[in-house]
Scaffold this motif. Structure first.
Motif, PDB file in Angstrom:
ATOM      1  N   GLU A   3     -26.450 -33.824 -21.449  1.00  0.00           N
ATOM      2  CA  GLU A   3     -25.459 -34.711 -20.854  1.00  0.00           C
ATOM      3  C   GLU A   3     -25.368 -34.375 -19.368  1.00  0.00           C
ATOM      4  N   ALA A   4     -25.942 -35.247 -18.569  1.00  0.00           N
ATOM      5  CA  ALA A   4     -25.959 -34.993 -17.126  1.00  0.00           C
ATOM      6  C   ALA A   4     -24.543 -35.049 -16.559  1.00  0.00           C
ATOM      7  N   GLN A   5     -24.246 -34.129 -15.662  1.00  0.00           N
ATOM      8  CA  GLN A   5     -22.935 -34.096 -15.013  1.00  0.00           C
ATOM      9  C   GLN A   5     -23.114 -34.363 -13.525  1.00  0.00           C
ATOM     10  N   ASP A   6     -22.285 -35.224 -13.013  1.00  0.00           N
ATOM     11  CA  ASP A   6     -22.312 -35.486 -11.578  1.00  0.00           C
ATOM     12  C   ASP A   6     -21.782 -34.281 -10.817  1.00  0.00           C
ATOM     13  N   ILE A   7     -22.297 -34.115  -9.614  1.00  0.00           N
ATOM     14  CA  ILE A   7     -21.794 -33.031  -8.764  1.00  0.00           C
ATOM     15  C   ILE A   7     -20.498 -33.526  -8.123  1.00  0.00           C
ATOM     16  N   THR A   8     -19.440 -33.452  -8.906  1.00  0.00           N
ATOM     17  CA  THR A   8     -18.144 -33.966  -8.446  1.00  0.00           C
ATOM     18  C   THR A   8     -17.357 -32.822  -7.804  1.00  0.00           C
ATOM     19  N   GLU A   9     -17.655 -32.566  -6.547  1.00  0.00           N
ATOM     20  CA  GLU A   9     -16.981 -31.482  -5.854  1.00  0.00           C
ATOM     21  C   GLU A   9     -15.533 -31.823  -5.542  1.00  0.00           C
ATOM     22  N   GLY A  10     -15.260 -33.135  -5.412  1.00  0.00           N
ATOM     23  CA  GLY A  10     -13.934 -33.526  -4.985  1.00  0.00           C
ATOM     24  C   GLY A  10     -13.781 -33.309  -3.490  1.00  0.00           C
ATOM     25  N   SER A  11     -12.743 -33.869  -2.937  1.00  0.00           N
ATOM     26  CA  SER A  11     -12.510 -33.697  -1.512  1.00  0.00           C
ATOM     27  C   SER A  11     -11.026 -33.532  -1.253  1.00  0.00           C
ATOM     28  N   VAL A  12     -10.709 -33.006  -0.094  1.00  0.00           N
ATOM     29  CA  VAL A  12      -9.324 -32.799   0.292  1.00  0.00           C
ATOM     30  C   VAL A  12      -9.221 -32.998   1.799  1.00  0.00           C
ATOM     31  N   SER A  13      -8.108 -33.533   2.245  1.00  0.00           N
ATOM     32  CA  SER A  13      -7.897 -33.751   3.674  1.00  0.00           C
ATOM     33  C   SER A  13      -7.254 -32.523   4.300  1.00  0.00           C
ATOM     34  N   VAL A  14      -7.739 -32.160   5.464  1.00  0.00           N
ATOM     35  CA  VAL A  14      -7.212 -31.001   6.187  1.00  0.00           C
ATOM     36  C   VAL A  14      -6.886 -31.411   7.619  1.00  0.00           C
ATOM     37  N   LYS A  15      -5.686 -31.108   8.043  1.00  0.00           N
ATOM     38  CA  LYS A  15      -5.272 -31.423   9.407  1.00  0.00           C
ATOM     39  C   LYS A  15      -5.626 -30.266  10.330  1.00  0.00           C
ATOM     40  N   LEU A  16      -6.335 -30.562  11.391  1.00  0.00           N
ATOM     41  CA  LEU A  16      -6.730 -29.537  12.361  1.00  0.00           C
ATOM     42  C   LEU A  16      -5.596 -29.377  13.386  1.00  0.00           C
ATOM     43  N   ASP A  17      -4.570 -28.676  12.967  1.00  0.00           N
ATOM     44  CA  ASP A  17      -3.365 -28.560  13.787  1.00  0.00           C
ATOM     45  C   ASP A  17      -3.158 -27.166  14.371  1.00  0.00           C
ATOM     46  N   ARG A  18      -4.110 -26.271  14.169  1.00  0.00           N
ATOM     47  CA  ARG A  18      -3.983 -24.922  14.722  1.00  0.00           C
ATOM     48  C   ARG A  18      -4.863 -24.837  15.971  1.00  0.00           C
ATOM     49  N   PHE A  19      -4.238 -24.921  17.118  1.00  0.00           N
ATOM     50  CA  PHE A  19      -4.955 -24.899  18.396  1.00  0.00           C
ATOM     51  C   PHE A  19      -4.541 -23.625  19.121  1.00  0.00           C
ATOM     52  N   ARG A  20      -5.386 -22.619  19.044  1.00  0.00           N
ATOM     53  CA  ARG A  20      -5.063 -21.306  19.605  1.00  0.00           C
ATOM     54  C   ARG A  20      -5.756 -21.127  20.949  1.00  0.00           C
ATOM     55  N   ASP A  21      -4.978 -20.733  21.949  1.00  0.00           N
ATOM     56  CA  ASP A  21      -5.500 -20.623  23.312  1.00  0.00           C
ATOM     57  C   ASP A  21      -5.060 -19.316  23.957  1.00  0.00           C
ATOM     58  N   VAL A  22      -5.970 -18.712  24.678  1.00  0.00           N
ATOM     59  CA  VAL A  22      -5.645 -17.588  25.559  1.00  0.00           C
ATOM     60  C   VAL A  22      -6.262 -17.908  26.920  1.00  0.00           C
ATOM     61  N   THR A  23      -5.422 -18.097  27.924  1.00  0.00           N
ATOM     62  CA  THR A  23      -5.884 -18.375  29.283  1.00  0.00           C
ATOM     63  C   THR A  23      -5.488 -17.214  30.177  1.00  0.00           C
ATOM     64  N   VAL A  24      -6.461 -16.676  30.882  1.00  0.00           N
ATOM     65  CA  VAL A  24      -6.208 -15.498  31.724  1.00  0.00           C
ATOM     66  C   VAL A  24      -6.670 -15.766  33.153  1.00  0.00           C
ATOM     67  N   ALA A  25      -5.920 -15.227  34.090  1.00  0.00           N
ATOM     68  CA  ALA A  25      -6.332 -15.281  35.497  1.00  0.00           C
ATOM     69  C   ALA A  25      -7.310 -14.138  35.747  1.00  0.00           C
ATOM     70  N   VAL A  26      -8.401 -14.437  36.432  1.00  0.00           N
ATOM     71  CA  VAL A  26      -9.419 -13.423  36.697  1.00  0.00           C
ATOM     72  C   VAL A  26      -9.663 -13.329  38.200  1.00  0.00           C
ATOM     73  N   THR A  27     -10.048 -12.144  38.618  1.00  0.00           N
ATOM     74  CA  THR A  27     -10.330 -11.898  40.028  1.00  0.00           C
ATOM     75  C   THR A  27     -11.841 -11.895  40.256  1.00  0.00           C
ATOM     76  N   SER A  28     -12.220 -12.003  41.493  1.00  0.00           N
ATOM     77  CA  SER A  28     -13.644 -11.951  41.823  1.00  0.00           C
ATOM     78  C   SER A  28     -14.227 -10.594  41.451  1.00  0.00           C
ATOM     79  N   LYS A  29     -13.398  -9.557  41.526  1.00  0.00           N
ATOM     80  CA  LYS A  29     -13.871  -8.218  41.151  1.00  0.00           C
ATOM     81  C   LYS A  29     -14.201  -8.173  39.665  1.00  0.00           C
ATOM     82  N   GLN A  30     -13.342  -8.772  38.836  1.00  0.00           N
ATOM     83  CA  GLN A  30     -13.610  -8.795  37.402  1.00  0.00           C
ATOM     84  C   GLN A  30     -14.849  -9.629  37.088  1.00  0.00           C
ATOM     85  N   MET A  31     -15.020 -10.729  37.819  1.00  0.00           N
ATOM     86  CA  MET A  31     -16.180 -11.581  37.573  1.00  0.00           C
ATOM     87  C   MET A  31     -17.487 -10.948  38.046  1.00  0.00           C
TER      88      MET A  31
END
Length: 357
Positions: free
Chosen positions: A62-90
């Motif tokens: 009895e063949a079975q379909d590959i019924t993985e199913g699906s689910v919706s996911v909201k991409l609402d996690r936006f993580r940011d780190v912004t740093v000021a850098v000097t020419s010496k650091q660069m």
């Protein structure tokens, strides 16, 4: 003069390597990634792991379909780190620049990702075990493993992630030392502690807990607030709330900066609007046991800024990091931005267990 070798591409690859090296939870859950470009708040559909039924063979298959199913996911996690850098650091080479700038930035993002996955697991757990007074016989851990057995979770890819309080409560017992390492006295090895009752055991410092010296006793309450505000109105309170206690709402962990009831300030802005929403109270150490297929970490690419020549994206293993160089003419400073976008989603709550208290 800036080091021409510190291009956004080089820094992005270094950032991705540092990020993946600092994650615990992200390596233990189901990952979904594709190279499509998205914006914050977009919803994507992901496939759930496939399930099959072993049927009796009575002359014909009895063949079975590959019924993985699906689910919706909201991409609402936006993580940011912004740093000021000097020419010496660069002007540093990539090793020194990584130590001074990249590593601290990516450690902060890794911490946020682990916190989000753990918060979701704690709030969605289908089985809850209250910690007992005597930890020496590991009955608490055995109860969670038993639940996963009864739930028919596959033996492989089961994990137990311990809060530091629980690590020292359970992992230092002779029982766990013997089970994990057959008498080896090096019980604690970084995050990995060993395997017990079919669970690969780890420690994560980002597991939810109260930061109060004298935590409250709240077992349930509802919260009302607006997205972007750093306070909520607490209603239907059962117990007490102390400054430093926390709560989980929509998979996000928030901490109260003042105790009491009614309108209370929290440590970060609300991610969503809420009106009398039931919150998961956090005033004690929480640990979780789960199967990989119970939780998904979903990551996509953030589009590079239009016209930005000093920007790059690096991805591997289901995660990606965007790096953007920028110049702020108002403050006359160079800045580097590191950011990631992702979503977390529970796929099967019955395969998540929580140990609390």
């Amino acid at each position: 003069m800036n080091n021409t070798f510190l291009t956004p591409e080089v820094v992005a690859k270094e950032a991705l390597m540092v990020l993946t090296g600092n994650l615990v939870m992200a390596d233990l859950v189901h990952r979904d990634y594709s190279d499509e470009f998205v914006s914050v708040g977009d919803t994507v559909s992901i496939r759930k792991p496939a399930k099959f039924v072993a049927k009796n063979f009575l002359g014909n298959t009895e063949a079975q379909d590959i019924t993985e199913g699906s689910v919706s996911v909201k991409l609402d996690r936006f993580r940011d780190v912004t740093v000021a850098v000097t020419s010496k650091q660069m002007s540093l080479d990539i090793a020194d620049f990584s130590a001074q700038v990249v590593e601290p930035a990516m450690q902060a993002i890794a911490q946020a990702i682990d916190e989000d996955i753990l918060a979701l697991a704690v709030s969605k757990a289908g089985f809850v075990k209250e910690g007992t007074k005597d930890a020496s016989d590991l009955a608490d851990i055995a109860a969670m493993a038993k639940h996963l057995d009864i739930a028919k979770a596959p033996i492989q890819n089961r994990s137990l992630v311990l809060h530091p309080e629980h690590k020292y409560r359970y992992a230092l017992t002779e029982n766990l030392s013997n089970v994990s390492y057959a008498g080896d006295n090096e019980t604690l090895r970084d995050a990995l502690l060993g395997r017990v009752y079919t669970l690969d055991t780890y420690m994560d410092q980002n597991a939810p807990d109260s930061a109060a010296g004298d935590p409250g006793t709240a077992t349930a309450f509802t919260v009302t607030g607006n997205k972007g505000e750093a306070f909520v109105t607490v209603s239907d309170l059962e117990g007490t709330i102390a400054a430093g206690d926390g709560f989980i709402l929509d998979g996000c962990f928030y901490r109260f900066t003042e105790g009491g009831e009614g309108k209370l300030s929290i440590d970060q802005k609300l991610m969503t609007d809420c009106d009398g929403a039931a919150a998961t109270a956090v005033n004690a150490p929480n640990s979780v046991a789960f199967h990989r297929n119970a939780i998904a970490l979903v990551s996509r690419n953030l589009a590079l800024p239009m016209g930005a020549s000093n920007a790059a994206y690096a991805s591997a293993g289901g995660l990606g990091v965007r790096v953007v160089y920028d110049y702020d003419s108002a403050t006359k400073t160079d800045k580097i931005s590191f950011d990631v976008i992702y979503g977390v989603k529970d796929l099967d709550d019955n395969l998540i267990c929580k140990l609390v208290g």
